[in-house]
Design an enzyme around this catalytic site. Sequence first.
Site, PDB file in Angstrom:
ATOM      1  N   GLU A  44       0.875  -1.175   0.000  1.00 33.15           N
ATOM      2  CA  GLU A  44       0.000   0.000   0.000  1.00 33.15           C
ATOM      3  C   GLU A  44       0.907   1.217   0.000  1.00 33.15           C
ATOM      4  O   GLU A  44       1.639   1.455   0.960  1.00 33.15           O
ATOM      5  CB  GLU A  44      -0.893   0.018   1.240  1.00 33.15           C
ATOM      6  CG  GLU A  44      -1.794   1.218   1.262  1.00 33.15           C
ATOM      7  CD  GLU A  44      -2.599   1.342   2.532  1.00 33.15           C
ATOM      8  OE1 GLU A  44      -3.409   2.270   2.590  1.00 33.15           O
ATOM      9  OE2 GLU A  44      -2.415   0.542   3.457  1.00 33.15           O
ATOM     10  N   PHE A 159     -17.611  -1.048  -4.959  1.00 32.05           N
ATOM     11  CA  PHE A 159     -17.444  -2.456  -5.335  1.00 32.05           C
ATOM     12  C   PHE A 159     -17.387  -3.374  -4.121  1.00 32.05           C
ATOM     13  O   PHE A 159     -17.268  -4.578  -4.258  1.00 32.05           O
ATOM     14  CB  PHE A 159     -16.172  -2.644  -6.176  1.00 32.05           C
ATOM     15  CG  PHE A 159     -14.920  -2.216  -5.477  1.00 32.05           C
ATOM     16  CD1 PHE A 159     -14.199  -3.100  -4.699  1.00 32.05           C
ATOM     17  CD2 PHE A 159     -14.460  -0.912  -5.593  1.00 32.05           C
ATOM     18  CE1 PHE A 159     -13.050  -2.716  -4.047  1.00 32.05           C
ATOM     19  CE2 PHE A 159     -13.297  -0.518  -4.941  1.00 32.05           C
ATOM     20  CZ  PHE A 159     -12.594  -1.421  -4.171  1.00 32.05           C
TER      21      PHE A 159
END
Length: 187
Positions: A44, A159
């Site tokens: 990340e 999503f």
Amino acid sequence: MMYQEPARWSYTFQTFSCLSRLKAMLELPPERFPGTPHPVRVFERSVYSDRYVFAKNLFEAGPLQPLEWAIYQDWHSFLLRHLGPRAALHGFLYLRATPQTCLERLRRRARSEEGGIRLGYLQQLHMQHERWLVEKTTQVHFADMKHAPVLVLDVDKDFEHDVAVQGVLMAQVEAFATASQSVAIAP
């Protein structure tokens, strides 16, 4: 602390962030699949997004002073030059969403440390990501990173509960990662 007093804490925060990401990159990955020659590692953010998005934005917005920006760039370049291939990434996943969508998600998370984040700041970060990863107009100081592939994923739609959309996104990531050994997510 950085969001509350950016002029005081920007340099400290960016130094800590970059060091934390560098440590994560340099740690040996756990051997989850014995015999796998090159496991894919996903991070990340990265030491590159630290410099070309977050620290650069703080400098351009004003909280990071010119001397602090010069020192940051100097030690950043020195470390990455000396680490060479150990600090290189093979590609970037750009999770592209509008700043408004990011703000809505941030508010839903309701983390106390993110309470001071405003839409204007997210718009600045969005533009830095676009310039660096899409337009390629940000000056990059590492030859191997100038041409690193970028997979842009449209994550503006929610999503989280849509299995079909998740499947499409994962198929794109898997196809991209097949050709890479380590990639960083650029939200």
